[in-house]
Design a protein around this motif. Structure first.
Motif, short mmCIF file in Angstrom:
data_model
loop_
_atom_site.label_atom_id
_atom_site.label_comp_id
_atom_site.label_asym_id
_atom_site.label_seq_id
_atom_site.Cartn_x
_atom_site.Cartn_y
_atom_site.Cartn_z
N THR A 152 -15.12 -7.85 15.64
CA THR A 152 -16.36 -7.50 14.59
C THR A 152 -15.50 -8.89 14.18
N PRO A 153 -16.42 -10.15 13.36
CA PRO A 153 -15.93 -11.20 12.90
C PRO A 153 -15.57 -10.62 11.26
N LEU A 154 -14.63 -11.61 10.47
CA LEU A 154 -13.75 -12.11 9.83
C LEU A 154 -14.93 -13.69 8.80
N GLU A 155 -15.56 -13.64 8.25
CA GLU A 155 -15.96 -14.93 7.99
C GLU A 155 -15.56 -15.96 7.38
N TRP A 163 -15.07 -14.20 2.97
CA TRP A 163 -15.48 -12.78 3.19
C TRP A 163 -14.05 -12.50 2.16
N ARG A 223 -12.20 -4.90 2.29
CA ARG A 223 -11.25 -3.90 3.77
C ARG A 223 -11.89 -4.23 4.46
N LEU A 224 -12.38 -4.19 5.72
CA LEU A 224 -12.66 -4.32 6.89
C LEU A 224 -12.92 -2.66 7.49
N VAL A 225 -14.13 -2.76 8.05
CA VAL A 225 -14.74 -1.75 8.00
C VAL A 225 -14.71 -1.49 9.75
N GLN A 280 -16.23 -5.39 -0.27
CA GLN A 280 -16.61 -4.33 -0.17
C GLN A 280 -15.31 -3.67 0.30
N ASN A 323 -14.66 -1.64 18.47
CA ASN A 323 -15.71 -2.39 18.12
C ASN A 323 -15.07 -3.75 17.89
N GLU A 343 -15.23 0.13 13.54
CA GLU A 343 -16.54 1.60 13.95
C GLU A 343 -15.51 1.19 15.38
N TYR A 362 -19.75 -17.30 4.08
CA TYR A 362 -20.42 -16.09 3.71
C TYR A 362 -20.62 -15.73 2.18
N GLY A 409 -23.38 -12.57 1.37
CA GLY A 409 -23.22 -11.38 2.48
C GLY A 409 -23.51 -9.99 2.50
N LYS A 410 -23.99 -9.55 2.36
CA LYS A 410 -24.56 -7.86 2.20
C LYS A 410 -22.65 -6.87 1.80
N TYR A 411 -21.85 -7.55 2.50
CA TYR A 411 -21.23 -6.21 2.53
C TYR A 411 -19.43 -7.88 2.43
O1 LIG Z 1 -17.59 -4.22 11.90
C1 LIG Z 1 -17.63 -4.76 10.70
C2 LIG Z 1 -17.68 -6.65 10.90
C3 LIG Z 1 -18.21 -7.29 9.82
N1 LIG Z 1 -17.50 -6.56 8.68
C4 LIG Z 1 -17.63 -7.78 7.33
C5 LIG Z 1 -16.61 -9.26 7.82
C6 LIG Z 1 -17.93 -10.13 7.91
O2 LIG Z 1 -17.27 -11.31 7.41
C7 LIG Z 1 -19.03 -9.59 6.98
C8 LIG Z 1 -20.50 -9.35 7.12
O3 LIG Z 1 -20.05 -9.81 9.60
P1 LIG Z 1 -21.43 -9.78 9.81
O4 LIG Z 1 -21.84 -10.65 9.46
O5 LIG Z 1 -21.28 -9.32 11.65
O6 LIG Z 1 -22.37 -8.67 9.22
P2 LIG Z 1 -24.24 -8.66 9.14
O7 LIG Z 1 -24.78 -7.70 9.86
O8 LIG Z 1 -24.29 -9.68 9.88
O9 LIG Z 1 -24.79 -8.59 7.87
P3 LIG Z 1 -24.58 -10.33 6.51
O10 LIG Z 1 -26.22 -10.21 6.56
O11 LIG Z 1 -24.44 -9.57 5.15
O12 LIG Z 1 -24.37 -11.20 7.41
O13 LIG Z 1 -18.73 -8.19 6.64
C9 LIG Z 1 -16.63 -5.53 8.58
O14 LIG Z 1 -16.07 -4.83 7.53
N2 LIG Z 1 -17.22 -4.36 9.27
#
Ligand SMILES: O=c1ccn([C@H]2C[C@H](O)[C@@H](COP(=O)(O)OP(=O)(O)OP(=O)(O)O)O2)c(=O)[nH]1
Length: 185
Positions: free
Chosen positions: A121-124, A127, A130-132, A177, A119, A134, A167, A172-174
């Motif tokens: 995916t962004p690293l904001e 932030w 550790r990156l999850v 992590q 997948n 998919e 972020y 941000g929720k993640y």
């Molecule tokens: O597949 C992913 C996507 C993002 N991240 C991490 C890095 C990123 O900076 C953060 C937030 O990603 P994103 O903005 O895509 O999440 P969201 O679903 O929009 O959540 P939020 O509401 O917290 O922004 O989570 C991952 O670990 N894996």
């Protein structure tokens, strides 16, 4: 930035293709990016055996199965991702993104050529964690996913200015992590 601000840790300052006498899927520093390694501690595959439905607002952890880590003849370790299956993995590396840097995670060509889709995916900016990642096996054969070897590449973008709202500012929720964090709202 990796050396001064721990943007990526652990950090390999060159691309690694071999460990002792074993060839590995490359990892470490590239020209404008970095190839990350798949952590051995957590890897989960979607399964309907215990699973119900996948609700992003109320994620059921029983939708995911732990599958056995296997050992190849050369000592490398891998999971076998069944055909048309979806899995979650996490990088060994911990990121600490500066306020003026954002990044995108993309698949590696070697795995893409084997039927695997990572997948995008962004690293904001700002932030930390550790990156999850998919992973989807689009092929009709099982694909090996090697633990502690390269599996995803990150491309970095640096701005001349800090972002207005990061972020972390948005809470941000993640943020922070430290392992395989499941979907939440
Ligand atoms: O597949 C992913 C996507 C993002 N991240 C991490 C890095 C990123 O900076 C953060 C937030 O990603 P994103 O903005 O895509 O999440 P969201 O679903 O929009 O959540 P939020 O509401 O917290 O922004 O989570 C991952 O670990 N894996």
């Amino acid at each position: 930035m990796c050396e001064e601000y721990h943007l990526i840790s652990p950090f390999e300052r060159q691309l690694i293709r071999q460990v002792e006498d074993r060839r590995i899927i490359s990892c470490g520093l590239s020209s404008y990016g970095y190839d990350c390694r798949l952590a051995k501690d957590e890897f989960k595959v979607f399964s309907p055996i215990q699973g119900t439905e996948v609700d992003p607002k109320n994620f059921n952890p029983n939708n995911l199965l732990d599958i056995p880590l296997r050992t190849a003849a050369d000592g490398s370790q891998y999971w076998l991702l069944p055909p048309h299956s979806y899995a979650l993995g996490v990088t060994i590396e911990q990121f600490q993104m500066p306020r003026n840097v954002t990044a995108i995670a993309l698949g590696k060509s070697t795995y893409a050529r084997c039927g695997l889709i990572q997948n995008t995916t962004p690293l904001e900016a700002d932030w930390k964690g550790r990156l999850v990642i998919e992973l989807y096996n689009a092929a009709n054969l099982p694909v090996r996913l090697y633990a502690e070897e390269g599996f995803v590449q990150i491309i970095f973008f640096e701005s001349d200015e800090d972002c207005a709202v990061s972020y972390r500012d948005r809470a941000g929720k993640y943020q922070g992590q430290s392992g395989l964090t499941l979907a939440k709202v």
